[in-house]
Design a protein around this motif. Sequence first.
Motif, PDB file in Angstrom:
ATOM      1  N   GLU A  57     -19.422  -4.269  -3.069  1.00 47.23           N
ATOM      2  CA  GLU A  57     -18.920  -5.496  -2.450  1.00 47.23           C
ATOM      3  C   GLU A  57     -17.707  -5.246  -1.564  1.00 47.23           C
ATOM      4  O   GLU A  57     -17.538  -5.866  -0.522  1.00 47.23           O
ATOM      5  CB  GLU A  57     -18.551  -6.504  -3.550  1.00 47.23           C
ATOM      6  CG  GLU A  57     -18.241  -7.899  -3.030  1.00 47.23           C
ATOM      7  CD  GLU A  57     -19.475  -8.598  -2.477  1.00 47.23           C
ATOM      8  OE1 GLU A  57     -19.314  -9.422  -1.564  1.00 47.23           O
ATOM      9  OE2 GLU A  57     -20.596  -8.299  -2.942  1.00 47.23           O
ATOM     10  N   GLU A  58     -16.832  -4.297  -1.999  1.00 48.45           N
ATOM     11  CA  GLU A  58     -15.573  -4.104  -1.272  1.00 48.45           C
ATOM     12  C   GLU A  58     -15.045  -2.699  -1.481  1.00 48.45           C
ATOM     13  O   GLU A  58     -15.145  -2.132  -2.579  1.00 48.45           O
ATOM     14  CB  GLU A  58     -14.534  -5.121  -1.770  1.00 48.45           C
ATOM     15  CG  GLU A  58     -13.177  -5.022  -1.083  1.00 48.45           C
ATOM     16  CD  GLU A  58     -12.139  -5.956  -1.696  1.00 48.45           C
ATOM     17  OE1 GLU A  58     -11.097  -6.164  -1.066  1.00 48.45           O
ATOM     18  OE2 GLU A  58     -12.387  -6.474  -2.811  1.00 48.45           O
ATOM     19  N   ILE A  59     -14.495  -2.115  -0.427  1.00 44.50           N
ATOM     20  CA  ILE A  59     -13.761  -0.854  -0.507  1.00 44.50           C
ATOM     21  C   ILE A  59     -12.295  -1.171  -0.264  1.00 44.50           C
ATOM     22  O   ILE A  59     -11.921  -1.637   0.818  1.00 44.50           O
ATOM     23  CB  ILE A  59     -14.278   0.169   0.525  1.00 44.50           C
ATOM     24  CG1 ILE A  59     -15.690   0.627   0.155  1.00 44.50           C
ATOM     25  CG2 ILE A  59     -13.337   1.363   0.613  1.00 44.50           C
ATOM     26  CD1 ILE A  59     -16.310   1.600   1.150  1.00 44.50           C
ATOM     27  N   VAL A  60     -11.476  -0.950  -1.272  1.00 43.37           N
ATOM     28  CA  VAL A  60     -10.055  -1.305  -1.194  1.00 43.37           C
ATOM     29  C   VAL A  60      -9.222  -0.170  -0.602  1.00 43.37           C
ATOM     30  O   VAL A  60      -8.287  -0.399   0.164  1.00 43.37           O
ATOM     31  CB  VAL A  60      -9.523  -1.693  -2.595  1.00 43.37           C
ATOM     32  CG1 VAL A  60      -8.019  -1.966  -2.549  1.00 43.37           C
ATOM     33  CG2 VAL A  60     -10.268  -2.907  -3.131  1.00 43.37           C
ATOM     34  N   VAL A  61      -9.569   1.066  -0.961  1.00 44.50           N
ATOM     35  CA  VAL A  61      -8.791   2.228  -0.517  1.00 44.50           C
ATOM     36  C   VAL A  61      -9.658   3.094   0.390  1.00 44.50           C
ATOM     37  O   VAL A  61     -10.746   3.530  -0.011  1.00 44.50           O
ATOM     38  CB  VAL A  61      -8.286   3.057  -1.715  1.00 44.50           C
ATOM     39  CG1 VAL A  61      -7.410   4.215  -1.218  1.00 44.50           C
ATOM     40  CG2 VAL A  61      -7.507   2.181  -2.675  1.00 44.50           C
ATOM     41  N   ALA A  62      -9.200   3.354   1.582  1.00 41.45           N
ATOM     42  CA  ALA A  62      -9.975   4.122   2.554  1.00 41.45           C
ATOM     43  C   ALA A  62      -9.855   5.624   2.302  1.00 41.45           C
ATOM     44  O   ALA A  62      -8.976   6.086   1.566  1.00 41.45           O
ATOM     45  CB  ALA A  62      -9.489   3.798   3.970  1.00 41.45           C
ATOM     46  N   GLU A  63     -10.738   6.372   2.933  1.00 42.08           N
ATOM     47  CA  GLU A  63     -10.707   7.833   2.824  1.00 42.08           C
ATOM     48  C   GLU A  63      -9.382   8.385   3.353  1.00 42.08           C
ATOM     49  O   GLU A  63      -8.872   7.925   4.364  1.00 42.08           O
ATOM     50  CB  GLU A  63     -11.880   8.436   3.603  1.00 42.08           C
ATOM     51  CG  GLU A  63     -13.233   8.074   3.041  1.00 42.08           C
ATOM     52  CD  GLU A  63     -14.376   8.626   3.869  1.00 42.08           C
ATOM     53  OE1 GLU A  63     -14.093   9.287   4.889  1.00 42.08           O
ATOM     54  OE2 GLU A  63     -15.548   8.388   3.520  1.00 42.08           O
ATOM     55  N   GLY A  64      -8.840   9.371   2.623  1.00 43.88           N
ATOM     56  CA  GLY A  64      -7.602  10.009   3.044  1.00 43.88           C
ATOM     57  C   GLY A  64      -6.349   9.394   2.466  1.00 43.88           C
ATOM     58  O   GLY A  64      -5.260   9.955   2.593  1.00 43.88           O
TER      59      GLY A  64
END
Length: 422
Positions: A57-64
């Motif tokens: 549903e949701e990605i709170v923390v992005a890659e890196g």
Amino acid sequence: MTVEIRVPVLGESVTEATVGQWFKKVGESVAKDEPLLELETDKVTLEVNATEAGRLEEIVVAEGEDVEVGALLGQITEGAAGSAPEAAKEEAEEKPAATPAPAAKAEPAPATSSTAATKVDVLPAAQKLIDENNLDASKIQGTGKDGRITKGDVLEALENGGASPAAPAAAPAAAPVSAPAAPSGPRAEEAREERVKMTRLRKSIAARLKEAQNTAAMLTTYNEVDMAAMLDLRTEYKELFLKKHGVKLGFMSFFTKACVAALQEIPAVNAEIDGEDLVYKNYYNMGIAVGTDSGLVVPVLRDADKLSFAEVEKGIGALGKKARDGKLSMAELQGGTFTITNGGVYGSLMSSPILNPPQAAVLGMHKIQERPMVIKGEIKVRPMMYLALTYDHRIIDGKEAVTFLVRVKDALEDPQRLLLDL
């Protein structure tokens, strides 16, 4: 119902990680226990799996980005529709069949699938190796989930020559187009410098080494070992050993056993400082330093005093492979009481190893080199190796350090003593 994706407990003394790669996009279906993302700590890389089936549903923390233990990474909406990724594939495959289409409209499909086939899914640690070694990812066979290329795949390709450098492979196709532009020139200057952010592992290594220098009273004592007896013994029994135990008889089992015997005689070398106390360990967990493309790691061979030569060789071999593949667990990197590092595999003749805190000592092995030695008044050529023991002088006295190294030397020069437990 919404299920939260949080950073799991990462291990002893590890409180932070970096989000390496999300394997799923928002809106995609996920199955229970399917890998969702990769977290990179200062010691290992690990996957976070879905605890329930559903849809991302949701990605709170992005890659890196950096995250702490317990931090919210994203959310899954539970639902039967997302219980199996295969269902989404089947639905996508059924749509063309259900909707009649003229041949003209069907033509773009091969181009799309062809383009998709050229895309190679590479995990972050593997991509770093590919970039550093100028490899062509399309020529590396991925063994990870859904054909993803793992770090182990890249390392295997490097060892076996299974991947070709990207530049030579692309040259024939690029030549006709780039030829007219060749005189423009300045591109050659662009590669004179490259700025790359330090990995979490490299930052951790730097911090620990500096901590060792700032905290411990490090001193190194040296000796040399005549390796002739060990080489002869190994040559005599290596085929029989391999046939019986299914593993090669190497040097590390001899050095491990010699160090365990010396540690049992000199307990201070197997101790550590905890505040104002000295903690003497009555168990022998040997840290075996392994050089990887990401940096030096020290997996731990536990209770080495209870292992046979074959068990030591198998244990070290398994840990070394895991280290090179980036698959070590946190538990396999913790609890060491003494470390052995072998610079000889890279050709080092002599060096002074740095302590692996909180351990009190580390043994450095080096290259075997034939040298003239005086034996009973005669000059003979012998296969010699320098040994270096770096120790914390706050715990270990000079006499204890020298005695320890002499005991290791004596055991290696008369390896039958190790086999007879003498």
